[in-house]
Design a protein around this motif. Structure first.
Motif, PDB file in Angstrom:
ATOM      1  N   TRP A   1      52.331  41.349  36.661  1.00  0.00           N
ATOM      2  CA  TRP A   1      52.544  41.006  38.241  1.00  0.00           C
ATOM      3  C   TRP A   1      52.667  42.312  39.241  1.00  0.00           C
TER       4      TRP A   1
ATOM      5  N   ASN B   1      35.755  40.369  48.123  1.00  0.00           N
ATOM      6  CA  ASN B   1      36.929  41.059  47.504  1.00  0.00           C
ATOM      7  C   ASN B   1      35.783  42.437  46.101  1.00  0.00           C
TER       8      ASN B   1
ATOM      9  N   SER C   1      33.902  37.943  44.306  1.00  0.00           N
ATOM     10  CA  SER C   1      34.377  37.118  45.267  1.00  0.00           C
ATOM     11  C   SER C   1      35.840  36.000  44.469  1.00  0.00           C
ATOM     12  N   GLY C   2      36.345  35.145  45.072  1.00  0.00           N
ATOM     13  CA  GLY C   2      38.003  34.871  44.916  1.00  0.00           C
ATOM     14  C   GLY C   2      38.143  33.798  45.347  1.00  0.00           C
ATOM     15  N   ARG C   3      39.438  33.211  44.763  1.00  0.00           N
ATOM     16  CA  ARG C   3      40.645  32.483  45.745  1.00  0.00           C
ATOM     17  C   ARG C   3      41.968  32.954  45.521  1.00  0.00           C
TER      18      ARG C   3
ATOM     19  N   ALA D   1      45.244  35.712  37.188  1.00  0.00           N
ATOM     20  CA  ALA D   1      46.361  36.079  36.965  1.00  0.00           C
ATOM     21  C   ALA D   1      47.214  34.779  36.911  1.00  0.00           C
TER      22      ALA D   1
END
Ligand SMILES: Nc1ncnc2c1ncn2[C@@H]1O[C@H](COP(=O)(O)O)[C@@H](O)[C@H]1O
Ligand SMILES: Nc1ncnc2c1ncn2[C@@H]1O[C@H](COP(=O)(O)O)[C@@H](O)[C@H]1O
Ligand SMILES: Nc1ncnc2c1ncn2[C@@H]1O[C@H](COP(=O)(O)O)[C@@H](O)[C@H]1O
Ligand code: NA
Ligand code: NA
Ligand code: NA
Lengths: 354, 98, 98, 98, 354, 354
Positions: free
Chosen positions: B95, C57, C38-40, B63
């Motif tokens: 968002w 996540n 997963s993610g940041r 995003a």
């Protein structure tokens, strides 16, 4: 001769490989979950590494060991060179380099199956062959990438000389590789610190350090379970190999395939045999005992389908995995398992007895 | 709620680390990564069944409310995709700020 | 086909049960939950590698054709997200009725 | 970038093979399949926890820039969904050509 | 003293922990799939619980047992209080409470590694220590949450007294917790019925009920495999701990970090040593035998990184996992494994012999 | 009688089933990852198949064997017929057919638990019962689908006769099945090549081919681990079954449920008992020894919750899994495990002794 073949074919691990292949061909929905397959392969690397290390600790590190290790590294450098020169006219440079790296490297599971074959036949083999296997993974990848780079540079130079500046731009597409992709540091990391290589080397060192005391602690894990876990893993490999073979069939109908199916299959059988001859001759020259000679031969003959493809997708993404992967996984791997091991064994026996 | 772009990238799993690094370099405000997808495209079937991860895909979702960054991501991602295959979709979204 | 909103929520997996319960309470007509992402983001990297699920996540997808419910979901979800991190995107879609 | 439709289908995992075959027949240019989702809908909770895969969902994502094909996919998918449950969403997106 | 350290460092499980850490630091792509890591941890809880239960069934439930259990519970109540009062001025209340709960609770894998250490050293230990471990998980969580609530309430009151109604609204943000989040029933459930706690307690009860008859049926599973499975799990923990340590390094450069890296690391080493002193002293006062004393000490010294973080994310989501998780997982855990166990052992031996 | 029940209830596998159920009822977050659960079930099929095959290789293939196999197949054809005629008035045709297929087929885990029960009680049983189990999966599915088709066709004819052309269109919805869905080839594949069936049959053949030589190689895997792996799998089944039971409770409050909860529960207990009587009588008529008689009885009494639901979702998607799945998984499965096995055993003993 027949008895070796039959004994090999009627061992549980091989039969489970067939079972998996049958499941895929008959389109059964039998499936080993991917994380389980990963676990089984981690287990096999862990166990064979540890066992090799313990054996290494118990053996004396004399000239034979060093000769064996050197021979293995030499093979993993020479084989890709030969393969590349054989294929570089018939395939795009990236694909030829990828196939070269694949066949210069080794298949840990083929090796493991061969040790199980030797154990069942009560033929001794030395732990340092595990080290040899571990050493053979990385050089082949590096040689493969180097060959590709040289080829690209050579072409760029030829183009420059012949046709002037525009062509260089085209060749530059190959070089955009550098800016886009991988540095030499990354390449070294990806070839030498590849997970499979790392685990087997690490387990071997730990096995060597802790020796029989360590073995006593984990024997129930790495010893008793080994063949059973190998059976399950080969069941999965049977499924996957057969699927790749089927897809190979259906893909080959597409006209834009870079390599006709039949030729690809021929290469995938000729290459291991050729490499086996090379490695076997070396083993005989070095006077290796029967078990070790067979293992070195199978190291030469086998082609990687886990460590190398993983590294190649990073270092050489322009090579199409639909060439090197099915060659090594769907044809060479079962060929070595079913025909290769007893065949090479038979020939080595004959050579050793003369 | 704030207008933003939702970028969605499918790429083979072996390249997920490189893609994540690229996104960081390109200034993506964050991303979510769904691993272990399979799929079919121009390069044939990726069953997600092999032990190499070569025939497995993963999905990135990003995003981003800054149009310049979106453009940079799209451009920066394109070269990776053209060498390895995969797709990149961009769509409009809101968002929810929390 | 019927116009609807597609709500997409990324939240840490440890809170997925609570989020699902919240969605039920808020009257969501249904949801789909993709685990193990997963993610940041602002709170750093969540590699999805630890045995606690704290650094993992998951993704919720909710199709909803009632604007009021969408608003309720967005508001109700916001408090959860502000305490634990994550994102919520809303976009337009057509819902194929079968 | 090229305008396209993003079709998203949630269906139970046991039917994923049939859905993939159906998409091939209907001329989908490709698809991405995210396995092992859970969810809730008219047919109750699918926890994704049982050994049969009956109570597990999966998510198909299809990018398609040909409106006729999109229509064909939507129609062809509808019958499968009406017998087994699931949802199908269609939204607008831009497809980054590489 | 050296011999204890060396023996500990050269045991296969510890070496595999190092191997994993090396893999992460060298950026190898070696990885244990998450579901496999979960499986390994379930296995360890299952096995240690069952073995503890069987041992419990064979021992007489006399005063020693009850004393040990009471001591364990007392530790898990007192430690969080001490930790909270130490940290509550230096950290936001939520983070201080989370760290308190983390260190009041225990790490099952540290405990398990310590039992393996004792087994290798041929030192006896009692099954009821497993029960002690299981009992220590929940109280610490509850105490941590209570402390946080009291602090919040106290602040709200102070604010009300000093500044009037508006401030209360601010404090109310802390209370929105109630309306938003967790009820006491939920809290009890999450602390006492946490998956890890539940499995270990359940297996222990089943082990105690079925006794040696049950053990005979599953000995091949919980006995022979144990060290091997522990090796694989510690390989994974090495990878994960080293990654967290790396991220800690890179995060600490951010200026908004609530706790400077060096201080966090100091706490993460001082806290286990302090808690070990507390627990060890208690063990000596209770006249526990060598093995049991070491286990009680390690229970005090170790900090939870699975059960408590999982529960805290639900009960105290405002606490930042980037403080309590790396402290316990990336520093205290390896510290106890590598240095703590032999150190505490050495000191206890010295104290017991005087 | 009591002693059989108590011995059964205090075996580790059963206790772990209870533990799992308790975890779900108390809402603990204890969970076995799905791929691990799949692995455990693959392992059990692999092990029981292999062991059965080895036993088969060692026995003489005489009339008893063939009679047993025939009896099993007969049961898996007759049971669905009976169940369908019992239910087809009370349930929509698709659901009645699905329940019929479910109860005509078998639960491998119930069978496996029963063999563990026999082993613990030192009662012999024959390997060909494993073959019998494998043979019973497919016919039941096929009979179920056939019954559904006949019913639909019959209704369509009745409608045509009575009301004219429009009604046929309505019935055509049932026939859209053909055009939309499954061909007979697919049906055969899905019932006979179902992953579970395939693995057990394949392992059995491999076990029979490699015999005791093969067993020596993988005994550590299929033998020693068996009960431990069964414990873990039943832990998971306990969780899943209890969750289904809870959902059953909350769903039944919905007014549109096709079958009231109480009736569904009664069927799920009456059907296994009825089928047990049928199968047990057959076993007595065939003069099977105690162990084999109990196994044939449990084959009759048990209902599939893995293979059949998987196949039915493909072949009969209009049947609601929220009827046949909780019936077999949440009620019949635990009933057989906890009450059925010792009950049928007791009755068979009594019948054999008279
Ligand atoms: N039209 C599409 N819609 C959705 N996913 C696609 C599409 N085309 C390709 N993909 C995904 O991208 C991967 C690589 O695509 P390709 O490079 O075209 O082989 C495929 O395995 C799919 O997962
Ligand atoms: N801009 C973004 N795009 C996609 N996912 C995001 C974004 N920001 C955050 N996330 C996801 O939300 C999680 C929590 O975000 P945060 O609370 O910002 O740390 C991250 O781990 C990501 O998976
Ligand atoms: N409104 C919704 N939003 C997102 N996913 C949904 C929705 N409704 C149903 N689903 C998904 O589709 C599956 C089957 O739905 P149903 O047939 O309605 O039970 C559910 O398990 C969900 O994963
Ligand atoms: Na080779
Ligand atoms: Na502690
Ligand atoms: Na039955």
């Amino acid at each position: 001769m027949d008895s070796l073949f039959l004994a090999n074919l009627s061992s549980p691990p091989l039969l489970f490989f067939f079972l998996g292949a049958a499941a895929a061909f008959l389109r059964s929905d039998l499936e080993i979950p991917t994380q389980i397959a990963k676990f089984l392969s981690l287990y096999l690397l862990f166990a064979i590494g540890f066992k090799g290390g313990v054996a290494l600790a118990e053996s004396s590190l004399d000239a034979t060991v060093w000769q064996g290790l050197l021979a293995a590294v030499a093979l993993s450098v020479v084989i890709p060179l030969l393969v590349f020169f054989l294929l570089s006219r018939r395939l795009p440079a990236a694909d030829a380099a990828a196939v070269a790296a694949t066949y210069g490297s080794v298949s840990a599971v083929t090796f493991v199956t061969c040790t199980a074959y030797l154990d069942t036949s009560n033929i001794a083999w030395s732990g340092h062959l595990v080290a040899a296997m571990a050493l053979m993974e990385s050089p082949a990848i590096i040689v493969g990438i180097l060959l590709y780079r040289l080829k690209i540079a050579e072409r760029a130079k030829a183009a420059e000389a012949a046709k002037g500046p525009e062509a260089v731009l085209g060749a530059g597409a190959g070089n955009s590789y550098d800016s886009d992709g991988i540095s030499w540091r990354e390449l070294l990391r990806e070839s030498c610190l590849n997970g499979s290589v790392f685990l087997i080397v690490g387990s071997m060192i730990i096995g060597a350090v802790t020796g029989s005391r360590g073995m006593a602690q984990i024997h129930g894990f790495v010893g008793e379970l080994f063949i059973g876990m190998l059976c399950l893993f080969l069941l999965d490999m049977g499924i996957v190999a057969a699927r790749r073979l089927q897809e190979l069939g259906s893909n080959s109908r597409r006209t834009d395939a870079p390599l006709p199916l039949v030729r690809l299959m021929i290469y995938a059988i000729v290459l291991p045999i050729g490499n086996a001859v090379l490695a076997g001759t070396l083993a005989l020259l070095l006077n290796l005992p029967e078990g070790d000679a067979l293992l070195l031969t199978i190291l030469g003959a086998s082609a990687s389908y886990i460590a190398v493809p993983a590294a190649l997708r990073l270092a050489l993404p322009e090579a199409s995995p639909s060439i090197y992967l099915p060659m090594s996984l769907a044809i060479t791997f079962p060929f070595n398992l079913l025909v290769g091991i007893p065949l090479y064994h038979q020939v080595l026996r004959w050579a050793l007895s003369t | 709620m704030k207008a933003c772009k939702r970028v969605e990238i499918v790429i083979e799993e072996a390249l997920s680390g490189r893609m994540a690094g690229r996104l960081d370099e390109l200034g993506a405000p964050g991303y979510t990564l769904i691993p272990r997808a399979s799929g079919r495209g121009d390069r044939g079937l990726r069953r997600g069944d092999d032990p190499t991860g070569t025939l497995t895909n993963c999905v990135f979702i990003i995003a981003c409310d800054d149009d310049e960054t979106v453009q940079r991501i799209v451009d920066g991602v394109r070269t990776l995709l053209s060498r390895s295959g995969g797709i990149c979709l961009v769509s409009d979204a809101l968002w929810v700020r929390h």
